[in-house]
Scaffold this motif. Structure first.
Motif, mmCIF file in Angstrom:
data_model
loop_
_atom_site.group_PDB
_atom_site.id
_atom_site.type_symbol
_atom_site.label_atom_id
_atom_site.label_comp_id
_atom_site.label_asym_id
_atom_site.label_seq_id
_atom_site.Cartn_x
_atom_site.Cartn_y
_atom_site.Cartn_z
ATOM 1 N N ARG A 228 0.811 -1.218 0.000
ATOM 2 C CA ARG A 228 0.000 0.000 0.000
ATOM 3 C C ARG A 228 0.844 1.268 0.000
ATOM 4 O O ARG A 228 0.403 2.332 0.399
ATOM 5 C CB ARG A 228 -0.999 -0.016 1.156
ATOM 6 N N ALA B 21 1.885 2.443 -2.811
ATOM 7 C CA ALA B 21 1.364 3.051 -4.036
ATOM 8 C C ALA B 21 -0.019 2.463 -4.284
ATOM 9 O O ALA B 21 -0.287 1.311 -3.937
ATOM 10 C CB ALA B 21 2.277 2.755 -5.233
ATOM 11 N N ALA B 22 -0.886 3.274 -4.880
ATOM 12 C CA ALA B 22 -2.243 2.806 -5.176
ATOM 13 C C ALA B 22 -2.250 1.881 -6.379
ATOM 14 O O ALA B 22 -3.055 0.956 -6.457
ATOM 15 C CB ALA B 22 -3.162 3.998 -5.432
ATOM 16 N N THR C 184 1.010 7.630 -5.794
ATOM 17 C CA THR C 184 1.022 7.603 -4.341
ATOM 18 C C THR C 184 0.669 8.981 -3.803
ATOM 19 O O THR C 184 0.396 9.900 -4.566
ATOM 20 C CB THR C 184 2.398 7.126 -3.800
ATOM 21 N N ARG D 297 3.054 9.185 1.729
ATOM 22 C CA ARG D 297 3.630 7.833 1.610
ATOM 23 C C ARG D 297 4.908 7.808 0.780
ATOM 24 O O ARG D 297 5.555 6.762 0.661
ATOM 25 C CB ARG D 297 2.610 6.882 0.981
ATOM 26 N N LEU E 205 7.802 4.795 0.191
ATOM 27 C CA LEU E 205 7.897 4.192 -1.142
ATOM 28 C C LEU E 205 9.326 4.283 -1.661
ATOM 29 O O LEU E 205 9.869 3.304 -2.187
ATOM 30 C CB LEU E 205 6.924 4.872 -2.111
ATOM 31 N N THR F 144 -3.725 3.870 -0.424
ATOM 32 C CA THR F 144 -2.400 4.000 0.190
ATOM 33 C C THR F 144 -2.471 4.151 1.707
ATOM 34 O O THR F 144 -1.473 4.482 2.348
ATOM 35 C CB THR F 144 -1.619 5.195 -0.407
#
Length: 110
Positions: free
Chosen positions: A28, A30-31, A61, A65, A69, A104
């Motif tokens: 999660r 990144a979407a 994202t 986040r 990432l 995310t």
């Protein structure tokens, strides 16, 4: 806006790009992700000019986040010093931006 980002990196193979996409989206961070390729790149590396084929990985994202990432990509990327670049998504459809936000969210520990 500025709260949404598209993060890009590249890998030498499609399999490497898919692995990075699966792990980042699975956690999660990144979407979603798109993998494009192969693409031809021209670059300077270690003082030498080169060209080659790469697979471009684009991840959506949130700014909140991004750092996680980036750390994840650096830890799992097959290259020692990969390109990781983020650009701000200035605007987007409300549904898309809501999807990025919802997708995310960190998961609750079990």
């Amino acid at each position: 806006m500025g709260d949404f980002l598209q993060v890009s990196t590249a890998t030498a193979t499609q399999e490497q790009a898919v692995d990075l996409a699966r792990s980042a989206v699975g956690k999660r961070l990144a979407a979603g992700a798109q993998i494009v390729g192969p693409v031809v790149s021209a670059f300077w590396h270690d003082g030498e000019f080169g060209t080659g084929e790469e697979w471009r990985l684009l991840l959506k994202t949130t700014r909140a986040r991004y750092k996680e990432l980036e750390v994840h990509l650096l830890e799992h990327h097959p290259w020692r010093n990969p390109e990781i670049a983020a650009v701000v998504i200035e605007t987007g459809s409300p549904g898309c931006l809501a999807w990025i936000t919802a997708s995310t969210q960190p998961t609750e520990p079990a």
